[in-house]
Design a protein around this motif. Structure first.
Motif, PDB file in Angstrom:
ATOM      1  N   PHE A 487       7.829 170.419 -53.459  1.00  0.00           N
ATOM      2  CA  PHE A 487       6.515 169.788 -53.317  1.00  0.00           C
ATOM      3  C   PHE A 487       6.541 168.367 -53.874  1.00  0.00           C
ATOM      4  CE2 PHE A 487       2.352 168.982 -55.478  1.00  0.00           C
ATOM      5  CZ  PHE A 487       1.643 168.667 -54.325  1.00  0.00           C
ATOM      6  N   GLY A 488       7.257 168.163 -54.960  1.00  0.00           N
ATOM      7  CA  GLY A 488       7.369 166.822 -55.518  1.00  0.00           C
ATOM      8  C   GLY A 488       8.021 165.859 -54.548  1.00  0.00           C
ATOM      9  N   MET A 490       8.105 166.214 -51.291  1.00  0.00           N
ATOM     10  CA  MET A 490       7.164 166.048 -50.181  1.00  0.00           C
ATOM     11  C   MET A 490       6.084 165.027 -50.532  1.00  0.00           C
ATOM     12  SD  MET A 490       4.600 168.878 -48.443  1.00  0.00           S
ATOM     13  CE  MET A 490       3.272 168.555 -49.621  1.00  0.00           C
ATOM     14  N   THR A 491       5.560 165.098 -51.761  1.00  0.00           N
ATOM     15  CA  THR A 491       4.515 164.173 -52.188  1.00  0.00           C
ATOM     16  C   THR A 491       5.039 162.743 -52.232  1.00  0.00           C
ATOM     17  OG1 THR A 491       3.521 165.935 -53.517  1.00  0.00           O
ATOM     18  CG2 THR A 491       2.825 163.688 -53.990  1.00  0.00           C
ATOM     19  N   LEU A 492       6.269 162.572 -52.720  1.00  0.00           N
ATOM     20  CA  LEU A 492       6.861 161.230 -52.753  1.00  0.00           C
ATOM     21  C   LEU A 492       7.021 160.666 -51.347  1.00  0.00           C
ATOM     22  CD1 LEU A 492       9.581 161.744 -55.503  1.00  0.00           C
ATOM     23  CD2 LEU A 492       7.575 160.258 -55.665  1.00  0.00           C
ATOM     24  N   LEU A 493       7.446 161.495 -50.404  1.00  0.00           N
ATOM     25  CA  LEU A 493       7.629 161.036 -49.030  1.00  0.00           C
ATOM     26  C   LEU A 493       6.289 160.703 -48.380  1.00  0.00           C
ATOM     27  CD1 LEU A 493      10.395 163.528 -47.801  1.00  0.00           C
ATOM     28  CD2 LEU A 493      10.665 161.100 -48.353  1.00  0.00           C
ATOM     29  N   LEU A 494       5.313 161.587 -48.582  1.00  0.00           N
ATOM     30  CA  LEU A 494       3.993 161.333 -48.005  1.00  0.00           C
ATOM     31  C   LEU A 494       3.357 160.080 -48.616  1.00  0.00           C
ATOM     32  CD1 LEU A 494       2.471 164.948 -47.893  1.00  0.00           C
ATOM     33  CD2 LEU A 494       3.267 163.590 -45.952  1.00  0.00           C
ATOM     34  N   GLY A 495       3.623 159.836 -49.891  1.00  0.00           N
ATOM     35  CA  GLY A 495       3.019 158.702 -50.571  1.00  0.00           C
ATOM     36  C   GLY A 495       3.749 157.394 -50.382  1.00  0.00           C
ATOM     37  N   ALA A 496       4.832 157.393 -49.606  1.00  0.00           N
ATOM     38  CA  ALA A 496       5.615 156.173 -49.412  1.00  0.00           C
ATOM     39  C   ALA A 496       4.786 155.003 -48.879  1.00  0.00           C
ATOM     40  CB  ALA A 496       6.804 156.459 -48.491  1.00  0.00           C
ATOM     41  N   PRO A 497       3.866 155.212 -47.902  1.00  0.00           N
ATOM     42  CA  PRO A 497       3.051 154.074 -47.436  1.00  0.00           C
ATOM     43  C   PRO A 497       2.225 153.435 -48.546  1.00  0.00           C
ATOM     44  CG  PRO A 497       2.942 155.863 -45.848  1.00  0.00           C
ATOM     45  CD  PRO A 497       3.667 156.411 -47.052  1.00  0.00           C
ATOM     46  N   LEU A 498       1.647 154.258 -49.436  1.00  0.00           N
ATOM     47  CA  LEU A 498       0.869 153.687 -50.540  1.00  0.00           C
ATOM     48  C   LEU A 498       1.777 152.908 -51.477  1.00  0.00           C
ATOM     49  CD1 LEU A 498      -1.781 153.376 -52.110  1.00  0.00           C
ATOM     50  CD2 LEU A 498      -1.217 155.491 -53.312  1.00  0.00           C
ATOM     51  N   ALA A 499       2.937 153.473 -51.804  1.00  0.00           N
ATOM     52  CA  ALA A 499       3.864 152.776 -52.685  1.00  0.00           C
ATOM     53  C   ALA A 499       4.276 151.433 -52.082  1.00  0.00           C
ATOM     54  CB  ALA A 499       5.096 153.650 -52.936  1.00  0.00           C
ATOM     55  N   TYR A 500       4.524 151.431 -50.778  1.00  0.00           N
ATOM     56  CA  TYR A 500       4.927 150.200 -50.097  1.00  0.00           C
ATOM     57  C   TYR A 500       3.806 149.165 -50.147  1.00  0.00           C
ATOM     58  CZ  TYR A 500       6.280 147.008 -46.350  1.00  0.00           C
ATOM     59  OH  TYR A 500       6.595 145.886 -45.621  1.00  0.00           O
ATOM     60  N   ARG A 501       2.594 149.592 -49.867  1.00  0.00           N
ATOM     61  CA  ARG A 501       1.479 148.653 -49.823  1.00  0.00           C
ATOM     62  C   ARG A 501       1.133 148.122 -51.210  1.00  0.00           C
ATOM     63  NH1 ARG A 501      -3.423 149.864 -45.973  1.00  0.00           N
ATOM     64  NH2 ARG A 501      -3.532 147.608 -46.336  1.00  0.00           N
ATOM     65  N   MET A 502       1.207 148.978 -52.218  1.00  0.00           N
ATOM     66  CA  MET A 502       0.956 148.503 -53.577  1.00  0.00           C
ATOM     67  C   MET A 502       2.024 147.504 -54.008  1.00  0.00           C
ATOM     68  SD  MET A 502      -1.849 149.734 -54.839  1.00  0.00           S
ATOM     69  CE  MET A 502      -1.588 149.282 -56.550  1.00  0.00           C
ATOM     70  N   GLY A 503       3.243 147.724 -53.566  1.00  0.00           N
ATOM     71  CA  GLY A 503       4.331 146.831 -53.943  1.00  0.00           C
ATOM     72  C   GLY A 503       4.309 145.500 -53.228  1.00  0.00           C
ATOM     73  N   THR A 504       3.758 145.471 -52.006  1.00  0.00           N
ATOM     74  CA  THR A 504       3.817 144.249 -51.199  1.00  0.00           C
ATOM     75  C   THR A 504       2.474 143.533 -51.044  1.00  0.00           C
ATOM     76  OG1 THR A 504       3.476 145.539 -49.160  1.00  0.00           O
ATOM     77  CG2 THR A 504       5.757 145.125 -49.855  1.00  0.00           C
TER      78      THR A 504
END
Length: 667
Positions: A487-488, A490-504
């Protein structure tokens, strides 16, 4: 002192609604659900209490203290019903840590960067009415166009003003903490919905990942690829970045999080109530006879606990209409969907429509009428339509985008609906129709200018997010002890768009500039060591609270910094913290008459630039027609002629002359 501020904050969050949720007999509702549902009612209850106290002449500052004192005794009601505390199983605890921990890591920059979030989005724009409320406004005026009513729902802003003052920080900063607290409440109801649908606690927790990150997962990947190839994002096909992902809405200062909390609380209660209502009696055949209306009304009598649940449902849907009317149709659709679901259940079981449908219908009518009256009151000065019917081409592309945006959730819905239709027909109809209604509202309507119909994706996702979690429950059960780490991942993969947008993309300034620092430990918004700091301090301290600011130029949004409304905003580019031009705010978003804006700008131009006594006199007459004190903001290097004319004619007086600025007050 900070501890006392936070204590006041949480009193204002948890206790106002507890008068209802713990005061009424609601035996079928768990303690946590009562606590969270009460919090969802708090903005409207605080709003009612606020206006009651202000009606008696109590100041804003005293009202905040009084609200804390008035609601504190509700703690006794909560204490009487507190359950024994028990930790959930270890696997659920691990899943909880991941479900909340991963998003917090992704949004850490927003949590830490106070200065950045105070300039992001439209934080200053929504701070304006809060400062006007704090300065005594009861019917809130438009901060950028004095004398015009604010065409935006402000009950939630009254609540935000009170919470911000309790914390003693600017509302442009405190909103994030309010949003995150509301996200916790929403998450609790999301988990509760899954368990009410027969899922395990672990599955309920996994549904949070789908709710937070499942919206537009496919579209985000598609439009990134499309941009790398063609230089075009094709948002009309691959979805709006404003809901990519769903949790992104909670990083901005807006009122939707409060409304979404009321929405999911309403949805939870409808689902949780289904099994109870199934045992309720039906309307007798005699009740259909018009000559026996008394027997009909008598047949509608309900046991107190069940009736109390409908009172709570009615208050939530009314609250949604008051907090954020644009999303009210989605809430009303839930009541309609429940009526339809119960109708099919009665038909299939050879029963007739029961009393639940009557009370749901009554709640819908009352809430709809209340919302309509509220909207009419708010938009008295609006001349442009807020909603239009979408054209054929828009219908086509928005339909495709809706499927793309919610594809993982729709797949989960299909799997679960097929497997559990016989056992969960009522709930599946309710959630399915609720999502369809939000899709229809998204696809068939058009909000001019900013396409704000995109917000119905948030309510559709709430209806659909339980299903991927339920569909994957057998998979996680087979994993046993490996379920949590999987599940961890899966959550990291699903959250990749948010991580990308926060970073850029963080912070979302809208313009590239080096913003001045803001004082963060006071309720008032104040720039530190800036060329206008002394000026804005003087405006706050030396002008009447209902003064109108008249100025020709501005690098910053003065209503946020002073708590005073503008006669008309300068025709400038996007200002820091506002990040949208004033013409779009006033003419498109608020829908005011553009002729008023143009006429006032001409009046200001004649006043400051004409050097003509007649035109100056006429301009001042127009400004004074609003019958409020006017504070003219003059620049000594540019407006010496006007300043001399005012002195010579004895109109008003100078109350500040420093740092190249003069404040000329005309009472």
């Amino acid at each position: 002192m900070a501890l006392l501020n936070w204590l006041g904050f949480f009193i204002l969050v948890f206790l106002p609604g507890a008068w209802i949720t713990f005061g009424l007999a609601l035996p079928g509702l768990a303690f946590w659900a009562k606590l969270f549902a009460g919090a969802m009612l708090a903005p409207v209850i605080i709003g009612a209490q606020f206006y009651a106290l202000r009606f008696f002449g109590i100041s804003f500052e005293q009202t905040v203290i009084a609200l804390i004192a008035i609601n504190l005794p509700a703690l006794l009601l909560i204490a009487k019903q507190r359950p024994r505390f028990a930790l959930p199983e270890r696997r659920a605890l691990g899943a909880f840590a991941l479900a909340f921990g991963v998003p917090l890591v992704f949004i850490a920059r927003a949590l830490i960067d106070t200065q950045g979030r105070m300039y992001s989005g439209h934080a200053w724009l929504y701070s304006d009415p809060i400062y006007l409320i704090a300065n005594g406004a009861l019917i809130v005026p438009e901060s950028l166009l004095a004398g015009v009513r604010y065409a935006y729902p402000w009950i939630g802003l009254v609540y935000q003003a009170i919470l911000s003052y309790a914390l003693n920080v600017p509302p442009a900063s405190s909103y994030l903490w309010t949003n995150l607290v509301w996200l916790v409440f929403i998450s609790g109801f999301a988990v509760g919905i899954v368990t009410e649908l027969g899922g395990k606690l672990f599955s309920g927790i996994t549904s949070l990942a789908w709710l937070y990150f499942g919206v537009n997962l496919v579209g985000f990947a598609a439009y990134q690829i499309a941009f790398s190839i063609t230089g075009n994002y094709f948002f009309h096909i691959f979805g709006d970045p404003r809901y990519t992902p769903w949790i992104l809405k909670f990083l901005f200062f807006e009122q939707e999080p409060l409304a979404l909390g009321a929405f999911i609380a309403l949805l939870f209660l409808l689902i949780q109530n289904s099994s109870v209502i199934s045992n309720s009696s039906v309307i007798s055949s005699e009740a259909r006879n018009p000559q026996r209306s008394r027997r009909f009304l008598a047949s509608l009598e309900m046991t107190s606990p069940l009736q109390n649940k409908f009172i709570l449902l009615g208050l939530l849907v009314c609250g949604m209409g008051l907090l954020y009317p644009p999303l009210f149709p989605a809430a009303g659709a839930l009541l309609g969907a429940q009526i339809i679901a119960r109708f099919f259940e009665r038909r299939n079981s050879a029963r007739r429509v029961d009393r639940e449908m009557f009370f749901l219908g009554a709640s819908l009518v009352i809430a709809g009428a209340l919302t309509l009256v509220w909207v009419k009151f708010l938009t008295v000065d609006r001349v442009e339509p807020a909603v239009l019917i979408a054209g054929r081409q828009a219908l086509f592309w928005k339909t495709i985008a809706s499927v793309v945006v919610t594809l993982p959730l729709l797949i989960g819905f299909g799997i679960v609906a097929r497997a559990q239709w016989r056992m969960r027909q009522n709930e599946i109809i309710l959630l399915g129709l609720g999502a369809i209604a939000s899709f229809i509202l998204l696809v068939a309507t058009n909000s001019p200018g900013f396409a704000n119909e995109y917000k119905f994706i948030f309510t559709a996702a709430i209806c659909l997010a339980p299903f991927p979690a339920l569909a994957l429950e057998p998979f996680f059960d087979k994993l046993g002890s490996k379920a949590v780490p999987v599940f961890g991942v899966m959550t990291l993969l699903l959250g990749a768009p948010l991580a990308y947008r926060m970073g850029t993309e963080w912070p979302w300034f809208g313009t590239v500039f080096d913003p001045p620092r803001i004082e963060t430990q006071k309720f008032e918004m104040r720039l530190l060591d800036n060329e206008v700091t002394a000026l804005t301090d003087a405006i706050r301290a030396r002008t009447p609270a209902n003064s109108i600011l008249v100025l020709k130029n501005a690098r910053y949004n003065f209503p946020t910094l002073t708590g005073r409304a503008l006669y008309v905003p300068p025709d400038t580019d996007k200002l820091p913290g506002v990040n949208v031009v004033s013409a779009d705010i006033l003419g498109v978003s608020r829908g005011y008459d553009r002729k008023i804006v143009s006429a006032r700008r001409q009046i200001v131009a004649d006043l400051f630039d004409s050097n003509d006594a007649t035109r100056i006199t006429q301009s001042l007459e127009q400004i004074r027609a609003l019958k409020q004190p006017a504070a003219l903001i003059l620049e000594t290097s540019r407006h010496a002629t006007l300043l001399d004319w005012l002195k010579h004619n004895g109109i008003g007086s100078s109350i500040f002359n420093d740092a190249g600025f003069v404040i000329w007050l005309i009472q």
